[in-house]
Scaffold this active site. Structure first.
Site, short mmCIF file in Angstrom:
data_model
loop_
_atom_site.label_atom_id
_atom_site.label_comp_id
_atom_site.label_asym_id
_atom_site.label_seq_id
_atom_site.Cartn_x
_atom_site.Cartn_y
_atom_site.Cartn_z
N ASP A 1 -9.28 -1.71 4.43
CA ASP A 1 -9.49 -0.47 5.18
C ASP A 1 -9.23 0.79 4.37
O ASP A 1 -9.71 1.87 4.73
CB ASP A 1 -8.53 -0.46 6.38
N THR B 1 -1.44 1.57 6.77
CA THR B 1 -1.09 0.40 5.95
C THR B 1 -0.98 -0.80 6.88
O THR B 1 -0.52 -0.68 8.02
CB THR B 1 0.23 0.60 5.20
N GLY B 2 -1.43 -1.95 6.40
CA GLY B 2 -1.35 -3.14 7.25
C GLY B 2 -2.52 -4.06 6.97
O GLY B 2 -3.19 -3.93 5.94
N ARG C 1 -13.17 -8.67 -2.04
CA ARG C 1 -12.78 -8.19 -0.71
C ARG C 1 -12.32 -6.71 -0.78
O ARG C 1 -11.58 -6.32 -1.66
CB ARG C 1 -11.65 -9.07 -0.18
N GLY D 1 -5.77 -4.95 6.70
CA GLY D 1 -6.92 -4.05 6.63
C GLY D 1 -8.08 -4.40 7.53
O GLY D 1 -8.72 -3.50 8.10
N THR E 1 0.82 -1.23 0.00
CA THR E 1 0.00 0.00 0.00
C THR E 1 0.85 1.27 0.00
O THR E 1 1.96 1.26 0.49
CB THR E 1 -0.95 0.07 1.23
N1 ASP Z 1 -4.37 -2.18 4.26
C1 ASP Z 1 -4.40 -2.76 2.95
C2 ASP Z 1 -5.57 -3.68 2.84
O1 ASP Z 1 -5.86 -4.37 3.78
C3 ASP Z 1 -3.18 -3.50 2.61
C4 ASP Z 1 -1.91 -2.87 3.03
O2 ASP Z 1 -1.84 -1.81 3.60
O3 ASP Z 1 -0.88 -3.43 2.74
O4 ASP Z 1 -6.17 -3.73 1.79
#
Ligand code: ASP
Length: 316
Positions: free
Chosen positions: A213, A233-234, A210, A236, A182
């Site tokens: 976040d 980021t993470g 899907r 979600g 992200t």
């Molecule tokens: N947060 C993003 C998601 O869950 C993915 C990411 O940040 O790497 O879609």
């Protein structure tokens, strides 16, 4: 003398409110297993150069008196157009080996926002999010409808294959497991307006349209001139359940936490304790910059009115 003593609290109050930076920009290119030992020097340089290029574009807009929304959109476009990050070109692949992208943007002066989900052909999802905010009566469009809207207002489209890189094809064929990345940007302009934006290909190997976040206002993105702007980021699902970006702003608004304190609580005590990893970047209303993560690393960087360019990837 007594009369002057009374003024001390007032003076202290104003000095606390003093701006640290009149303008500033901070970016992330995703949190995850970014480890020095696993990153060849040339690749590290590629990431650093691209993060620097993106920061330079946004910072020069702010320096010349431009708006934070222009800075955030232009900066994120650079990262979306780069294969290095999980957004736009280079997005992770779905279980069907296609790309589906989410993005959102929010402005802190009017709490206006725009978001898009599961885009397949719009070259720059962040521009589609901005267009939803500025050119429609809605906040959040998804799927085919979002594609049609973006096409109607003339945004550039490409074939879904454009986004698919060899690297991501290899990854999905090799692992078929959840992975994340992200990109995001928060900027404060000379007028005191904060904008936050985030763009992603989502989680690798995702199914069933899907949505994470990133396009959920308050979870992956939030901006309020009274407090701060945040981009996350993470994993979600955990960022949605903890309403991370808004929660950070709310802790500042209702509990007088600093941006850094609030971010730490959110990432370590809430998201982290549920067993998820990720990170957040942000700028508070006084131009203070924050970058917090509980993963081994996070591609990140900032530049403020009073600092040099700072670009980092690893946990150290
Ligand atoms: N947060 C993003 C998601 O869950 C993915 C990411 O940040 O790497 O879609």
């Amino acid at each position: 003398m007594k009369k002057y003593l009374k003024l001390i609290p007032v003076i202290l109050f104003f000095s606390c409110e003093k701006s640290i930076n009149d303008y500033a920009i901070v970016i992330h290119g995703g949190a995850g297993t970014v480890i020095r030992e696993n990153t060849p020097k040339e690749l590290q340089k590629k990431y650093e150069d691209k993060l620097r290029e993106a920061l330079e574009v946004g910072y020069s807009i702010l320096e010349n008196g431009g708006s934070s929304i222009d800075a955030v959109e232009k900066t994120i476009k650079i990262l979306e157009d780069s294969e290095l990050f999980n957004a736009g070109k280079g997005s992770v692949l779905t279980n069907e080996e296609t790309v589906e992208m989410d993005a959102s943007i929010m402005t802190g002066n009017d709490l206006n926002a725009g978001a898009v989900a599961t885009l397949k052909t719009i070259k720059n999802p962040i521009s589609a999010a901005r267009a939803v905010m500025e050119k429609s009566n809605h906040v959040f469009l998804s799927g085919e409808g979002a594609e049609n809207f973006a096409k109607e207002i003339g945004l550039e489209t490409v074939n879904n294959n454009y986004f698919i890189t060899k690297n991501q094809l290899n990854q999905i064929r090799k692992i078929k497991e959840n992975k994340y990345g992200t990109v995001g940007c928060v900027a404060l302009d000379k007028s005191g307006n904060i904008t936050a934006g985030t763009s992603t290909g989502g989680m690798m190997n995702k199914k069933w349209n899907r949505i994470g976040d990133v396009p959920v206002i308050g979870a992956g993105t939030y901006a309020n001139n009274k407090t701060c702007g945040v981009s996350a980021t993470g994993w979600g699902e955990f960022f949605i359940r903890n309403v991370v970006a808004y929660d950070i702003s709310a802790m500042m608004e209702y509990q007088n936490k600093t941006l850094e304190e609030a971010a730490k609580i959110s990432i370590f005590d809430k998201v982290g304790k549920m067993g998820a990893t990720g990170g957040v970047i942000g700028i508070d209303k006084n131009g203070g910059v924050m970058m917090e993560f509980n993963s081994p690393g996070m591609y990140r960087g900032y530049k403020t009115e009073n600092s040099d360019y700072v670009i980092k990837m690893f946990g150290d």
